[in-house]
Design an enzyme around this catalytic site. Structure first.
Site, PDB file in Angstrom:
ATOM      1  CG  HIS A 526      25.162  53.497  23.777  1.00 31.00           C
ATOM      2  ND1 HIS A 526      25.723  52.318  24.182  1.00 31.00           N
ATOM      3  CD2 HIS A 526      25.917  53.912  22.725  1.00 31.00           C
ATOM      4  CE1 HIS A 526      26.774  52.035  23.429  1.00 31.00           C
ATOM      5  NE2 HIS A 526      26.906  52.988  22.530  1.00 31.00           N
ATOM      6  CG  HIS A 531      25.154  52.384  18.043  1.00 27.26           C
ATOM      7  ND1 HIS A 531      26.205  51.657  17.542  1.00 27.26           N
ATOM      8  CD2 HIS A 531      25.560  52.861  19.247  1.00 27.26           C
ATOM      9  CE1 HIS A 531      27.209  51.695  18.393  1.00 27.26           C
ATOM     10  NE2 HIS A 531      26.847  52.419  19.440  1.00 27.26           N
ATOM     11  CG  HIS A 721      28.945  56.913  20.096  1.00 28.08           C
ATOM     12  ND1 HIS A 721      30.249  56.450  20.087  1.00 28.08           N
ATOM     13  CD2 HIS A 721      28.151  55.809  20.277  1.00 28.08           C
ATOM     14  CE1 HIS A 721      30.245  55.138  20.234  1.00 28.08           C
ATOM     15  NE2 HIS A 721      28.987  54.725  20.349  1.00 28.08           N
ATOM     16  CG  ASN A 725      30.614  53.645  23.623  1.00 26.25           C
ATOM     17  OD1 ASN A 725      29.872  52.667  23.552  1.00 26.25           O
ATOM     18  ND2 ASN A 725      31.936  53.531  23.490  1.00 26.25           N
ATOM     19  CB  ILE A 874      33.397  50.918  19.795  1.00 25.33           C
ATOM     20  CG1 ILE A 874      33.237  49.839  20.871  1.00 25.33           C
ATOM     21  CG2 ILE A 874      33.293  52.284  20.439  1.00 25.33           C
ATOM     22  CD1 ILE A 874      33.350  48.456  20.374  1.00 25.33           C
TER      23      ILE A 874
END
Length: 874
Positions: A526, A531, A721, A725, A874
């Site tokens: 993740h 990110h 993602h 997520n 997010i």
């Protein structure tokens, strides 16, 4: 000169009207993006060019979208243009109504005279709007010269609502003109003469490399190492560089200080009597700098006030504990496994967790527990989650047993239904593994962590699991290796468990594996792979690609909100003492683990989904296969692997769309190679964004090369993602399924130590009690429930794959390619529904929807994993 009327109005932040094509008595007005321009609102008011959202529509085939409002230009007469701008204000206050000035610029360089905006002077915002923002109008009359041509850009000066207290820092922007380009894309060599200097100047502004501290109103993109994770008391190593390789983040320019170990780190916020400190204190600014164009919109900020919730997390935990646990022992183990299920009582959450803002925490029953309260404890469910759970990108084909592993052929022989283990290994399609042995190098430090009472905080093993695809087509674990490294000598002490042994020991072994999976998922699958790896792409895109560049236009929706999300993570999640350190077993060594894995195994060229599957042995070459990759054909090793099956549909749709889009602007290789911006962009990503990785970067020589690079980036930001997520609450929301930490060793029947003998006796007497003493405490479970609920929740204004503001391009060929992609995405949704309805797809029970594009009816499924947002939002 011809007269142009400019009109601007404000609208409610949640309105979806702007997603529709605008119409007037003169016919439809098309939209394009005002790339990059934003006005931001924070709790103190609407500030100059900070972020919000909106769309601008220019005369007929021209339009522009910028993040501060809706601008509309249309013909008033043969020689007049009317302009509308929509802005949004977050609340009720009395601003000084100074609306600023506007200049229109033709693509031949001719400009209008500056025109003054005017609005509802004499009214306060609260009088105009009441408690909820409503629309109102600003107007200006612009004189356009003869021979003006087609509008290529709009320049705005001091278009602002601001509170008097904020004027002292906003004043520096009042004399500056902000350029907003219409969204007709041009390669650098094709830029109209009147826009060339503006294009170059805007890039210089965005890529400034001075050493100044950044202010909230700045728009500068630059790189820095992760030297801001620690504090003076809680020292953490700098990530980025030879010792701790890592991607780079946005540079904030905050002051540097020395931590407890005498190492330099970036402080939280300026302090003292300096001008900079006064500015930050005056604004009561509690966020690290990011360029203002990256900030959340008003609706995003209002709906999902994550900062407030994370700040209030200790209070939330205490409140919930008093409601659920009836005593102060939140750090204690659960009294029974069924007691964990008592968390899912909506009336208690409603009473205990009313958080400022629109978001209300709630506790729907997690998918893994709903209607099948004991499924988490079965081998079939463990295997299914390796294919369709929250971390489905770790399974790899097992073709030979590792020499470093204690798992042998004898370990597997009793669980393969009489098949020969060597033949299964040679076939490469029945035995699989998930290997977390890389964690063993950190075990002595992790297991030496102590709490305030001096007692060990956690006890963790590094694990390796072998799975078998049985004759019924079900994937199940058949061997689990738990590796202990008791001291700094780094000598490994492995133990292997199989389902034929003690049933309760087998369950505990699966639990230690699940805890490894939980931490690795959060830190690597993740955070690191999505990110963290993506932020340098965003920085490079703004520094090297003009808002006029067609690749900028293509990437723009897929980078939305990632930087503020990452900023918040550095402040609340991955920082020293943050949620990750205080909740997951690695504790203070969590980010060092992500750095180690980045250095050992992350490669850009293996982040493409087909390359990732091939690396893990989940594809095999077959001339009749339906998967094309680099001139060869492949087929899936597993017929029922939802993450791979659905992911490849998304990958293929993205690649086809990007290929058609790029060929509109790059008809041949020569055109690509003459594009100075795109070549500089790719070079900067490698040299400045990921400078610690020297291998794994594809060449950028052909249009197909560029297509692969862009598809990889967008797959990671969207499909990958979404897959890792939005299933977090479904699988980690029920603690026994995925405990974030473990606190004691496995019971050992062979030890002669007194304490081990006592532990074994207690385990045999009450195995459930031992299980609960090992896994997450009540406080840790509550903390994880709150955090993964936040992370698994869609914004009600989420922009999903296949959705863009209408009129984002004026190029008909581009719009045709986009419509085809949108149709393909819709077809993928239907195909996934059919796959979920096929009873032969055993890994799809319950349904796998993490890679199912969201339709209108799915927009309100805010906590159920259904839908792929365009970006890491997010």
């Amino acid at each position: 000169m011809k007269s142009v009327q400019l009109q601007s109005h404000l609208q409610q932040p949640h309105s979806r009207k702007l997603r529709k094509t605008c119409h007037s008595s003169r016919g439809p007005l098309h939209r394009v993006a005002f790339q990059g321009a934003r006005l931001v609102h924070n709790r103190r008011g609407l500030q100059v060019f900070a972020s919000s959202r909106g769309t601008a529509v220019l005369e007929r085939s021209q339009a522009a979208e910028f993040s501060g409002g809706h601008v509309q230009l249309r013909s008033e007469s043969a020689r007049a243009i009317k302009v509308n701008i929509t802005l949004t204000n977050p609340g009720s206050f009395s601003p000084e109504l100074n609306w600023g000035k506007v200049v229109l610029i033709g693509d031949n360089g001719k400009q209008s005279e500056p025109a003054q905006f005017w609005g509802f002077k004499g009214f306060t915002v609260s009088q105009l709007w009441g408690e909820e923002p409503k629309e109102f109008t600003l107007e200006a009359v612009v004189q356009v010269p003869d021979g003006y041509g087609t509008t290529g850009a709009v320049k705005i000066q001091d278009l602002s609502l601001f509170v008097a207290d904020d004027r002292f820092w906003l004043k520096k922007n009042r004399s500056e003109w902000r350029t907003i380009f219409v969204n007709k894309a041009y390669l650098p060599s094709q830029t109209p003469s009147g826009l060339q200097d503006l294009r170059a100047k805007e890039l210089r502004t965005l890529s400034c490399e001075d050493s100044d501290a950044r202010l909230p109103a700045d728009r500068v993109y630059d790189y820095d190492v992760y030297n801001d994770l620690g504090t003076e008391q809680l020292a953490r190593p700098t990530l980025g560089g030879k010792d701790n390789p890592y991607p780079r983040r946005e540079r904030t320019g905050r002051p540097l200080s020395n931590n407890a170990e005498g190492k330099e780190f970036e402080t939280g916020f300026p302090e003292g009597d300096t001008k900079l400190a006064k500015i930050w204190n005056k604004l009561n600014q509690k966020k690290f700098y990011i360029p203002m164009d990256e900030e959340f919109s008003a609706s995003k900020q209002t709906y999902f006030q994550k900062d407030t919730i994370f700040d209030a997390l200790p209070i939330i935990i205490t409140t919930l504990a008093s409601k659920f646990l009836k005593d102060s022992g939140v750090k204690k183990a659960f009294s029974s496994i069924p007691a964990v299920g008592l968390f899912y009582q909506d009336e208690v959450w409603k009473e205990a967790t009313t958080i400022p803002g629109a978001l209300k925490l709630r506790a729907p029953t997690p998918l893994v527990y709903e209607g099948r309260t004991t499924a988490w404890d079965t081998d079939q469910e463990v295997g299914r989650q390796a294919l369709a759970g929250q971390n489905p990108c770790m399974l790899e084909a097992l073709r030979e047993l590792s020499k470093d592993s204690a798992i042998t052929e004898d370990s597997l022989a009793g669980s393969v239904e009489g098949h020969d283990v060597q033949e299964l290994l040679a076939g490469g399609e029945r035995l699989f593994q998930v290997d977390y042995s890389v964690l063993s190098q950190f075990l002595p430090e992790i297991n030496s962590q102590k709490g305030e009472d001096g007692k060990p905080l956690v006890f963790m093993y590094a694990t390796r699991a072998v799975f078998y695809l049985n004759d019924e087509g079900l994937l199940k674990p058949i061997a689990l290796e738990l590796i202990d490294v008791p001291d700094a000598s780094m000598k490994k002490e492995p133990t292997v468990y199989t389902p034929s042994g003690d049933t309760h020991l087998w369950r505990l072994a699966k639990t230690f594996f699940a805890s490894n999976d939980s931490g690795y998922h959060q830190l690597i699958s993740h955070w690191l792979r999505t990110h963290c790896a993506t932020e340098p792409y965003i920085i490079a895109t703004h520094r090297q690609l003009s808002a006029l560049h067609p690749v900028y236009a293509l990437l723009h929706p897929h980078f939305k909100y990632t930087m503020p999300i990452n900023r918040n993570a550095r402040q609340n999640l991955v920082n020293a003492g943050g949620v990750i350190e205080s909740t997951f077993a690695p504790g203070q060594y969590a980010m060092r683990i992500s750095s180690a894995v980045y250095g050992l195994s992350w490669r850009f060229d293996q982040e493409a989904l087909p390359a990732d599957l091939l690396k893990r042995g989940m594809l095999t070459e077959d001339t009749g296969g339906d998967i094309k990759w680099k001139g060869k054909r492949y087929r899936r090793v597993l017929a029922d692997y939802p993450y791979a099956d659905d992911g490849l549909l998304i990958w293929d749709a993205l690649q086809k769309y990007f290929s058609k889009y790029l060929k509109i602007y790059y008809p041949d290789t020569k055109t690509l190679q003459s594009d100075t911006e795109i070549l500089a962009w790719w070079q900067e990503i490698k040299d400045k964004g990921h400078p610690d990785k020297k291998e794994g970067w594809p060449e950028l020589k052909t249009v197909d090369d560029l297509c692969l690079i862009l598809t990889t980036m967008v797959w990671v930001a969207s499909g990958h993602h979404a897959a890792v997520n939005f299933g977090q609450y479904s699988y980690s929301g029920y603690m026994p399924n995925h405990p974030s930490s473990t606190h004691a060793r496995m019971p050992n029947p062979n030890s002669q130590l007194k304490e081990d003998k006592e532990a074994w006796a207690a385990f045999k007497d009450n195995p459930d009690k031992t299980f609960l003493e090992i896994v997450s405490t009540r406080e840790e479970a509550l903390r994880v429930m709150v955090v993964v609920q936040l992370l698994s929740t869609y914004d009600p204004d989420e922009e999903f794959l296949g959705v863009r503001t209408e009129g984002w391009s004026s190029n008909n060929d581009v719009l045709d390619a986009w419509k085809e992609f949108k149709t393909n995405v819709e077809k993928i949704g239907e195909k996934i529904k059919k796959r979920n309805g096929n009873v032969d797809n055993k890994a799809r029970f319950p349904d796998y929807n993490l890679l199912a594009p969201a339709g209108d009816d799915d927009m309100h499924e805010l906590i159920r994993g259904h839908g792929i947002p365009n970006s890491i939002s997010i």
